[in-house]
Structure formats: structure tokens, C-alpha cells
Design a protein around this motif. Structure first.
Motif, PDB file in Angstrom:
ATOM      1  N   ARG A  63       0.874  -1.258   0.017  1.00  0.00           N
ATOM      2  CA  ARG A  63       0.093   0.142  -0.156  1.00  0.00           C
ATOM      3  C   ARG A  63       0.717   1.146   0.005  1.00  0.00           C
ATOM      4  N   ILE A  64       2.154   1.251   0.404  1.00  0.00           N
ATOM      5  CA  ILE A  64       3.050   2.247   0.452  1.00  0.00           C
ATOM      6  C   ILE A  64       3.280   2.646  -0.891  1.00  0.00           C
ATOM      7  N   ILE A  69       2.250   6.278  -5.750  1.00  0.00           N
ATOM      8  CA  ILE A  69       1.843   6.468  -7.038  1.00  0.00           C
ATOM      9  C   ILE A  69       0.680   7.352  -7.194  1.00  0.00           C
ATOM     10  N   SER A  70      -0.127   7.450  -6.293  1.00  0.00           N
ATOM     11  CA  SER A  70      -1.451   8.293  -6.109  1.00  0.00           C
ATOM     12  C   SER A  70      -1.019   9.654  -5.636  1.00  0.00           C
ATOM     13  N   SER A  73       0.758  11.248  -8.834  1.00  0.00           N
ATOM     14  CA  SER A  73      -0.589  11.483  -9.883  1.00  0.00           C
ATOM     15  C   SER A  73      -1.049  12.883  -9.455  1.00  0.00           C
ATOM     16  N   VAL A  74      -1.412  12.959  -8.233  1.00  0.00           N
ATOM     17  CA  VAL A  74      -2.065  14.383  -7.808  1.00  0.00           C
ATOM     18  C   VAL A  74      -1.063  15.288  -7.894  1.00  0.00           C
ATOM     19  N   LEU A  75       0.035  15.264  -7.476  1.00  0.00           N
ATOM     20  CA  LEU A  75       1.034  16.344  -7.497  1.00  0.00           C
ATOM     21  C   LEU A  75       1.278  16.797  -9.149  1.00  0.00           C
ATOM     22  N   ILE A  76       1.416  15.927  -9.768  1.00  0.00           N
ATOM     23  CA  ILE A  76       1.523  16.296 -11.502  1.00  0.00           C
ATOM     24  C   ILE A  76       0.327  16.700 -11.898  1.00  0.00           C
ATOM     25  N   ALA A 104      -4.433  19.411   0.803  1.00  0.00           N
ATOM     26  CA  ALA A 104      -5.102  18.142   0.923  1.00  0.00           C
ATOM     27  C   ALA A 104      -4.171  16.944   1.597  1.00  0.00           C
ATOM     28  N   LEU A 105      -3.293  16.841   0.605  1.00  0.00           N
ATOM     29  CA  LEU A 105      -2.184  15.963   1.007  1.00  0.00           C
ATOM     30  C   LEU A 105      -1.440  15.907   2.444  1.00  0.00           C
TER      31      LEU A 105
END
Length: 145
Positions: A63-64, A69-70, A73-76, A104-105
Motif C-alpha cells: 500500500r505504501i 503512485i497516487s 499523480s495528484v501532484l503532477i 489536502a495531502l
């Protein structure tokens, strides 16, 4: 070959790649340091929590990777939305996207750390604090008491 030659070769290869990443994918490396610190602390407190409750498993480590990866993706996505240009001019329509994604992160990681600490020892984190932070994470605003 000498060490300086290898260093020079690496610099020649990676400099254009880094410039490409900063322009089109992500440019706030200082923020990334803060996020990585929180992610490491969250992982450490999570491991302690699962170890204490004798629920540690190897699947949690997978899960790490999915989290990384998640988050990437959000940052990009936030960077592209905030910095795209049309005919060479910045539009600014989504200039708020970076701040929203970054906040949010950080809030998500902070909540996870506090949950882990509360599971390790319930006296460490007041339940009302966790409740308010989760409400903020869900709605983006605090509930008026």
C-alpha cells in the motif's frame, strides 16, 4: 575511467530530464521534502501501531507503493492544471489547484499520523481533535459546535 567522468556523464544525462520534470510534471521540491517527512513518519507510526496490535503483514507495504503512485499523480495533475499555457500565455484558471492539492495531502498525512498515535496510545490524541480534523478532511471546513 575516472569518477569525474562518471559525474559529468550523469549530469549531462539527468539535467535535461530534471528540467523537463520541473517544467511539465512537478516543480516544488521544497514541498516534496515536507510531504516525504510526513509520509515516513506516518509509515513508522503505522508499523508501530500494527506491531502493537499484532496485525503486521507484508501486504501493508504494498500500500505504501500505491500511496506514492497516487500522490505523484495528484501532484503532477495539480502542477499541470496550475501551469499550463495556451499560445505561450499562462491562463491562471486553475492557479489554486497546487495549493489545494498540497494542503489536502498534508492534511491527509497529518490525520493518518494522529490516528496511528491514537491507536498506539489513546491518551496521546484527544478524540475530539481527530473528529474535527476528519470533518475538515471530508468537507473542507470545520463544523461549528
Amino acid at each position: 575511467m575516472t569518477k569525474q567522468f562518471y559525474t559529468f556523464t550523469l549530469a549531462v544525462v539527468f539535467t535535461p530530464m530534471l528540467e523537463f520534470l520541473e517544467k511539465y510534471a512537478f516543480c516544488d521540491w521544497e514541498f516534496l521534502r515536507f510531504l516525504v517527512i510526513l509520509m515516513v513518519f506516518d509509515t513508522i507510526t503505522g508499523i508501530i501501531k500494527y506491531w502493537k496490535h499484532k496485525q503486521i503483514s507484508s501486504s501493508a507495504f504494498g500500500r505504501i507503493l500505491m500511496k506514492i503512485i497516487s500522490y505523484m499523480s495528484v501532484l503532477i495533475l495539480a502542477h499541470v492544471l496550475s501551469h499550463f499555457t495556451i499560445e505561450g500565455e499562462s491562463i491562471g484558471l486553475f492557479s489554486w489547484a497546487d495549493n489545494l492539492a498540497y494542503s489536502a495531502l498534508l492534511v491527509k498525512e497529518a490525520i493518518s499520523i494522529l490516528e496511528n498515535l491514537g491507536a498506539i496510545n489513546p491518551k496521546w490524541v484527544p478524540t475530539w481533535l481527530l473528529k474535527r480534523l476528519k470533518e475538515f478532511d471530508t468537507n473542507g471546513q470545520f463544523k461549528k459546535s
